[in-house]
Design an enzyme around this catalytic site. Structure first.
Site, short mmCIF file in Angstrom:
data_model
loop_
_atom_site.label_atom_id
_atom_site.label_comp_id
_atom_site.label_asym_id
_atom_site.label_seq_id
_atom_site.Cartn_x
_atom_site.Cartn_y
_atom_site.Cartn_z
N HIS A 57 30.08 12.25 30.07
CA HIS A 57 30.29 10.95 30.69
C HIS A 57 29.86 9.89 29.66
O HIS A 57 28.85 10.06 28.97
CB HIS A 57 29.48 10.81 31.99
CG HIS A 57 30.12 11.55 33.14
ND1 HIS A 57 29.39 12.14 34.15
CD2 HIS A 57 31.43 11.80 33.41
CE1 HIS A 57 30.24 12.70 35.01
NE2 HIS A 57 31.47 12.53 34.58
N ASP A 59 28.39 7.14 29.55
CA ASP A 59 27.05 6.53 29.49
C ASP A 59 26.04 7.41 28.75
O ASP A 59 24.90 7.02 28.55
CB ASP A 59 26.53 6.17 30.90
CG ASP A 59 26.56 7.33 31.89
OD1 ASP A 59 27.44 8.20 31.77
OD2 ASP A 59 25.69 7.37 32.78
N HIS A 60 26.49 8.60 28.30
CA HIS A 60 25.58 9.49 27.57
C HIS A 60 25.98 9.71 26.11
O HIS A 60 25.23 10.32 25.36
CB HIS A 60 25.44 10.83 28.30
CG HIS A 60 24.84 10.65 29.66
ND1 HIS A 60 23.51 10.88 29.93
CD2 HIS A 60 25.38 10.18 30.82
CE1 HIS A 60 23.27 10.58 31.21
NE2 HIS A 60 24.39 10.16 31.76
N HIS A 135 26.42 18.98 37.87
CA HIS A 135 27.02 17.65 37.81
C HIS A 135 28.54 17.80 37.95
O HIS A 135 29.04 18.91 38.07
CB HIS A 135 26.60 17.00 36.48
CG HIS A 135 26.77 15.52 36.42
ND1 HIS A 135 26.50 14.68 37.48
CD2 HIS A 135 27.20 14.70 35.42
CE1 HIS A 135 26.74 13.43 37.12
NE2 HIS A 135 27.18 13.42 35.87
N ASP A 205 22.53 14.42 33.95
CA ASP A 205 22.59 13.99 35.33
C ASP A 205 22.74 15.23 36.20
O ASP A 205 23.35 16.21 35.78
CB ASP A 205 23.82 13.11 35.56
CG ASP A 205 23.88 11.89 34.66
OD1 ASP A 205 22.94 11.63 33.91
OD2 ASP A 205 24.92 11.20 34.67
#
Ligand SMILES: [Zn+2]
Ligand SMILES: [Zn+2]
Length: 297
Positions: A57, A59-60, A135, A205
């Site tokens: 994802h 955001d990582h 996840h 996550d």
């Protein structure tokens, strides 16, 4: 360096952390803006030889190609170890291909697998294992274990007895010393104990799921995602995230020493309620805010 989930907001950046073990720096996740955060907090890219990416994802990892480009432009030649899902290589290769860039340094990939824990690094200082998480796409956390260091010589005692240098190594490993006159000096007269090795678990996550509890139990410091308040537990479930209350519950049930929470949803302008909620179940909880340093002791 980043405590936000999904998007940068309220001065919070997407996920990234720098872990310092014996003055070696390990970068964990690399969301957009990580380079700026590294400049702000004086984390030098040249000191980073290992980067760990939990999942794909944005955001990582969206800050990663930028960071690699800067390393290249700044003349890096020493290889970089990158632990990540296999598809990240494809993404990096494509970006380099269309910018007609050949990096001056080598990226040594280790492809993580999300189905079972695996030892991915075993160095003189530490071991790192993956933590399979639950996840929406393949995701692993990372468990860092410091190795026990050698015993420390008591300098005055070594000098007083005039112990030859070739004995230092066995004494540091625990041997006694027999002087030429036959006197035996016990190891605990010559050395002091090294610090207890520390452990750090990074879990982001994930859905609340007890599968990884055994692996992280008793760690000194647990970072756990805490995207929502518990009144949003249904949303947490459907997006495969954890609530602050659940993060507190993870820490309580795994008997860790201390909990850091992060990966906060953009819906929360202030974070005190999340902190209080986690502290209901696990009092020794802190927010993993940008610029904060936590010493594991
Ligand atoms: Zn995320
Ligand atoms: Zn995610």
């Amino acid at each position: 360096m980043g405590s936000s989930s999904a998007t940068p907001i309220f001065n919070r950046n997407p996920s990234s952390q720098a872990l310092n073990i014996n003055e070696h720096f390990y970068l964990i996740d690399c969301g957009e803006g990580t380079q700026q955060q590294m400049l702000r907090f004086d984390i030098k890219p040249s000191r980073i030889d290992h980067i760990f990416i939990s999942h794909l994802h944005g955001d990582h990892y969206l800050g990663l190609v930028g960071l690699l480009s800067s390393m290249h432009l700044n003349g890096r030649v020493k290889p970089l170890k990158l632990y990540c899902p296999p598809e990240l290589k494809e993404i990096i290769d494509l970006q380099l291909k269309y910018s007609d860039t050949t990096l001056q340094f080598e990226i040594d990939y280790y492809f993580t697998k999300p189905d079972a824990p695996e030892m991915i690094l075993d160095s003189a200082d530490i071991t790192v294992e993956t933590i399979p998480l639950d996840h929406r796409i393949p995701t692993t956390g990372f468990l860092f274990r410091q190795k026990r260091r050698l015993r420390k010589l008591i300098k005055e005692k070594i000098e007083e007895l005039n112990i030859p240098i070739e004995y230092y190594s066995p004494i540091k490993k625990g041997a006694d010393y027999v002087a030429p006159d036959g006197t035996v000096y016990r190891n605990d007269e010559l050395t002091t104990s090294p610090e207890e090795p520390k452990t750090y678990a990074y879990c982001s996550d994930t859905l609340y799921n007890e599968n990884y509890f055994k692996q992280i139990s008793n760690v000194d410091l647990l970072y756990h995602e805490s995207t929502f308040m518990h009144n949003m537990v249904e949303r947490a479930r459907s997006t495969h995230h954890t609530t602050a209350l659940q993060a507190g519950r993870v820490a309580m049930l795994t008997n860790v020493k201390k909990l850091l929470i992060g990966h906060f949803s953009a819906r929360y302008k202030t974070l005190n309620e999340l902190l209080e909620e986690a502290r209901n179940l696990f009092p020794d909880t802190e927010l993993a805010l940008e610029g904060k340093t936590f010493v594991i002791d």
